[in-house]
Scaffold this active site. Structure first.
Site, PDB file in Angstrom:
ATOM      1  N   GLY A  55       0.839  -1.193   0.000  1.00  0.00           N
ATOM      2  CA  GLY A  55       0.000   0.000   0.000  1.00  0.00           C
ATOM      3  C   GLY A  55       0.874   1.243   0.000  1.00  0.00           C
ATOM      4  O   GLY A  55       2.053   1.160   0.332  1.00  0.00           O
ATOM      5  N   CYS A  82       5.306  -6.134   1.588  1.00  0.00           N
ATOM      6  CA  CYS A  82       5.683  -4.722   1.630  1.00  0.00           C
ATOM      7  C   CYS A  82       4.980  -3.988   2.780  1.00  0.00           C
ATOM      8  O   CYS A  82       5.319  -4.203   3.932  1.00  0.00           O
ATOM      9  CB  CYS A  82       5.424  -4.082   0.260  1.00  0.00           C
ATOM     10  SG  CYS A  82       6.400  -2.594   0.025  1.00  0.00           S
ATOM     11  N   TYR A  83       3.972  -3.160   2.505  1.00  0.00           N
ATOM     12  CA  TYR A  83       3.267  -2.484   3.606  1.00  0.00           C
ATOM     13  C   TYR A  83       2.731  -3.520   4.602  1.00  0.00           C
ATOM     14  O   TYR A  83       2.764  -3.304   5.814  1.00  0.00           O
ATOM     15  CB  TYR A  83       2.113  -1.656   3.031  1.00  0.00           C
ATOM     16  CG  TYR A  83       1.341  -0.866   4.065  1.00  0.00           C
ATOM     17  CD1 TYR A  83       1.836   0.329   4.562  1.00  0.00           C
ATOM     18  CD2 TYR A  83       0.110  -1.326   4.546  1.00  0.00           C
ATOM     19  CE1 TYR A  83       1.125   1.053   5.518  1.00  0.00           C
ATOM     20  CE2 TYR A  83      -0.608  -0.615   5.493  1.00  0.00           C
ATOM     21  CZ  TYR A  83      -0.097   0.580   5.976  1.00  0.00           C
ATOM     22  OH  TYR A  83      -0.799   1.291   6.915  1.00  0.00           O
ATOM     23  N   HIS A 169       7.798  -7.715  -3.877  1.00  0.00           N
ATOM     24  CA  HIS A 169       6.457  -8.035  -4.382  1.00  0.00           C
ATOM     25  C   HIS A 169       6.467  -9.353  -5.156  1.00  0.00           C
ATOM     26  O   HIS A 169       6.872  -9.374  -6.319  1.00  0.00           O
ATOM     27  CB  HIS A 169       5.958  -6.909  -5.298  1.00  0.00           C
ATOM     28  CG  HIS A 169       5.590  -5.679  -4.550  1.00  0.00           C
ATOM     29  ND1 HIS A 169       4.323  -5.443  -4.066  1.00  0.00           N
ATOM     30  CD2 HIS A 169       6.325  -4.616  -4.162  1.00  0.00           C
ATOM     31  CE1 HIS A 169       4.291  -4.291  -3.424  1.00  0.00           C
ATOM     32  NE2 HIS A 169       5.506  -3.779  -3.469  1.00  0.00           N
ATOM     33  N   GLU A 171       3.968 -10.839  -6.329  1.00  0.00           N
ATOM     34  CA  GLU A 171       2.858 -10.898  -7.284  1.00  0.00           C
ATOM     35  C   GLU A 171       3.193 -10.321  -8.646  1.00  0.00           C
ATOM     36  O   GLU A 171       2.495 -10.565  -9.614  1.00  0.00           O
ATOM     37  CB  GLU A 171       1.626 -10.179  -6.699  1.00  0.00           C
ATOM     38  CG  GLU A 171       1.741  -8.664  -6.532  1.00  0.00           C
ATOM     39  CD  GLU A 171       2.415  -8.219  -5.234  1.00  0.00           C
ATOM     40  OE1 GLU A 171       3.227  -8.999  -4.694  1.00  0.00           O
ATOM     41  OE2 GLU A 171       2.140  -7.102  -4.781  1.00  0.00           O
ATOM     42  N   VAL A 226     -18.567  -9.915 -24.620  1.00  0.00           N
ATOM     43  CA  VAL A 226     -18.213 -11.159 -23.936  1.00  0.00           C
ATOM     44  C   VAL A 226     -18.979 -11.327 -22.617  1.00  0.00           C
ATOM     45  O   VAL A 226     -19.597 -12.375 -22.386  1.00  0.00           O
ATOM     46  CB  VAL A 226     -16.691 -11.197 -23.630  1.00  0.00           C
ATOM     47  CG1 VAL A 226     -16.320 -12.436 -22.849  1.00  0.00           C
ATOM     48  CG2 VAL A 226     -15.897 -11.144 -24.925  1.00  0.00           C
ATOM     49  N   ASP A 227     -18.972 -10.303 -21.789  1.00  0.00           N
ATOM     50  CA  ASP A 227     -19.507 -10.468 -20.436  1.00  0.00           C
ATOM     51  C   ASP A 227     -20.995 -10.836 -20.437  1.00  0.00           C
ATOM     52  O   ASP A 227     -21.395 -11.797 -19.780  1.00  0.00           O
ATOM     53  CB  ASP A 227     -19.297  -9.196 -19.606  1.00  0.00           C
ATOM     54  CG  ASP A 227     -17.853  -8.733 -19.654  1.00  0.00           C
ATOM     55  OD1 ASP A 227     -16.981  -9.584 -19.936  1.00  0.00           O
ATOM     56  OD2 ASP A 227     -17.604  -7.540 -19.435  1.00  0.00           O
ATOM     57  N   SER A 229     -22.721 -12.036 -22.846  1.00  0.00           N
ATOM     58  CA  SER A 229     -22.954 -13.323 -23.521  1.00  0.00           C
ATOM     59  C   SER A 229     -22.653 -14.477 -22.577  1.00  0.00           C
ATOM     60  O   SER A 229     -23.376 -15.474 -22.540  1.00  0.00           O
ATOM     61  CB  SER A 229     -22.069 -13.451 -24.763  1.00  0.00           C
ATOM     62  OG  SER A 229     -22.355 -12.414 -25.658  1.00  0.00           O
ATOM     63  N   LYS A 367     -11.584 -10.306 -16.202  1.00  0.00           N
ATOM     64  CA  LYS A 367     -11.988 -10.333 -17.610  1.00  0.00           C
ATOM     65  C   LYS A 367     -11.471 -11.580 -18.341  1.00  0.00           C
ATOM     66  O   LYS A 367     -12.211 -12.250 -19.049  1.00  0.00           O
ATOM     67  CB  LYS A 367     -11.447  -9.077 -18.305  1.00  0.00           C
ATOM     68  CG  LYS A 367     -11.843  -8.948 -19.742  1.00  0.00           C
ATOM     69  CD  LYS A 367     -13.150  -8.232 -19.874  1.00  0.00           C
ATOM     70  CE  LYS A 367     -13.631  -8.146 -21.299  1.00  0.00           C
ATOM     71  NZ  LYS A 367     -14.932  -7.499 -21.387  1.00  0.00           N
TER      72      LYS A 367
END
Ligand code: XMP
Length: 511
Positions: A55, A82-83, A169, A171, A226-227, A229, A367
């Protein structure tokens, strides 16, 4: 999902979402909650471990973000990043100080202890740092397990081996073995299995929808994207004809798109109700040239048409929406609100009378996961991989008034451009590509004749999420093919230009 194996507390890092993605890619389901989530809500998810994200704040700031202190008393394994590391240090009595050397970017990590967290990763390895503060004194009962040049305590753990903290990090993509480290935390320290995938997610969602809906009806707006559908197909799998799927054709879609959407749903036996409102939209857009005015008219007309159709159907109790996880996180994030540049239009703001209960089966997916889910449900790959398309459609790709003739020009040009892009093998290499009809006439010569015709602008961008973008550096040969064909085949166009503006300062769409 009855339980969430890993809960991530978000302290506002721009990388928090990546933590969730990395874990899910390793088959571990997890959810992000705000840093100050009530302890009862965290407990209700029945997690096996917690991650405290990075953060922008400093733990010694007056208004630093702190979680409910009970999170440290749940007896669950915790990983601080980290934070998150600095919070753990402070909570257990250590000292955090501003670092003399801010450390951003690559660093070499060296282990001082071997431990489960670092299983299957080499020593040394490249990690990615981004911090101004650092741990200066460890709390009692904690030990160092790794260091880097500028971080004597690059990784620490408590003696029980249940609480770990990292200054780097794991990630981010640049931390070479970061995904393995996160997976190790979940598998080896929290005891989670890597059993989550889109197939199991689909089954779970279908069961959930059935249990929630019973024998009632669900309304769903379909846009061809897409979403919506994926949501409609998922609902159809779950409740069959209890689904009322409405497709508003505003006449502003690309060439043949209406037919493609209809065919796709037909092949899935979904009873799609198409409302052809193209004349109404054109009528209301007559004489309108202001971009925001266009968006407003389209948004309002869309809701009106959808509403009129929905009213024809009795006993509807639910409304299904394609809300994605990113939308949810943005609304709970600790970050401040951002400025409205364009009023984006989606099937969102519905009138009060539509007092339905919401069903949002994609609320927990990203997504790209929605795309995988679509493939899992048997939607065609071509549809799933389609470039993003804005709600107001071609209206915001026609500068000036939207007329039938203008729509024809932009539809024909766009179809040629996409065809060329695909045949050149570049469709999947750019994030979005489209044509804009400029309100500009110029002189040309075709054969022996002078022309004075319209200009088409080709826009192709590279992006990850549409928030920022650069114009795509595509081969000149491809641009040449597109230009030649548009000018030869689309009567009324005598000039094609390429947009070389990035975002910022430009936006992706022209209006
Ligand atoms: P801009 O033009 O804001 O576009 O840089 C970023 C991305 O969003 C799409 N876009 C929209 N999508 N409703 C949508 O669903 C809208 O009103 C809308 N306006 C822009 C745009 O195509 C690009 O992918």
């Amino acid at each position: 999902m009855d339980s969430v194996p890993i809960v991530v507390l978000d302290f506002g890092s721009q990388y928090t979402q990546l933590i969730a993605r990395r874990l899910r890619e390793s088959g571990i389901y997890c959810e992000i909650v705000p840093y100050n989530e009530k302890i009862e809500n965290i407990k209700a998810k029945n997690p096996k471990g917690l991650i405290l994200s990075g953060g922008p704040a400093s733990v010694y700031d007056k208004d630093a973000y702190h979680p409910d202190s009970e999170v440290f008393e749940l007896g669950l394994p915790i990983l601080g990043i980290c934070y998150g590391m600095q919070l753990i240090t402070q909570h257990f009595g250590g000292v955090v100080i501003p670092s003399d050397h801010h450390e951003y970017g690559k660093a070499e990590l060296h282990y001082t202890e071997s431990c489960d967290l670092f299983s299957d990763t080499p020593d040394p390895q490249i990690v990615w740092m981004s911090h101004a503060d650092r741990v200066d004194m460890l709390p009692d009962d904690f030990e160092k397990i790794a260091y880097s040049d500028n971080s004597p305590y690059a990784a620490i753990r408590n003696s029980e081996g249940s609480i770990y903290a990292l200054q780097f990090h794991p990630e981010v993509y640049h931390t070479e073995y970061g995904a393995t480290i996160l997976k190790n935390f979940a598998n080896k320290i929290c005891g989670c299995e890597s059993s989550w995938d889109m197939g199991s997610f689909a089954k779970e969602q279908i069961e959930k929808i059935r249990a929630k809906v019973g024998d009632k009806k669900v309304l769903c707006g379909v846009s061809g994207g897409v979403d919506s559908s994926v949501v409609a197909t998922l609902l159809h799998e779950a409740i069959g004809d209890q689904l009322v799927a409405i497709f508003v054709d505003h006449g502003l879609l690309r060439a043949n798109e209406v037919e493609q959407v209809q065919k796709m749903f037909e092949s899935h036996h979904v009873n799609l109700i198409t409302v052809d409102a193209s004349e109404t939209f054109l009528e209301r857009l007559k004489g309108v040239t202001d971009p925001e005015e266009k968006r407003k008219i389209i948004g309002e007309t869309f809701i009106e048409v959808f509403e009129n159709e929905a009213k024809k159907h009795q006993d509807i109790s639910f409304l299904a929406q394609g809300t994605l996880y990113t939308d949810v996180i943005e609304s709970v994030s600790v970050k401040g609100p951002s400025k409205t540049i364009k009023s984006h239009h989606n099937v969102g703001g519905l009138p009060d009378w539509m007092n339905f209960e919401l069903i949002e089966p994609l609320r927990e997916v990203f997504k790209d996961e929605a795309r995988k889910l679509g493939l899992e449900l048997g939607l065609p790959e071509e549809m799933i991989k389609r470039h993003p398309f804005p709600g107001p459609g071609l209206a915001i790709r026609i500068m000036g008034e939207v007329t039938k003739d203008a729509l024809e020009l932009v539809k024909k040009s766009d179809a040629i451009m996409i065809e060329e892009l695909k045949s050149y093998g570049y469709y999947d290499k750019v994030w979005q590509a489209f044509c804009v009809l400029l309100n500009v006439h110029s002189v040309g010569v075709m054969g022996d004749n002078r022309t004075y015709d319209n200009t088409i602008c080709v826009r192709m961008v590279e992006s990850v999420d549409g928030m920022t973008a650069t114009f795509a550096k595509v081969p000149h040969e491809l641009l040449n093919n597109i230009s030649n064909r548009i000018i030869n085949e689309v009567e009324g166009i005598n000039r094609v230009v390429y947009d070389i503006t990035s975002k910022p300062p430009g936006t992706i769409e022209w209006e």
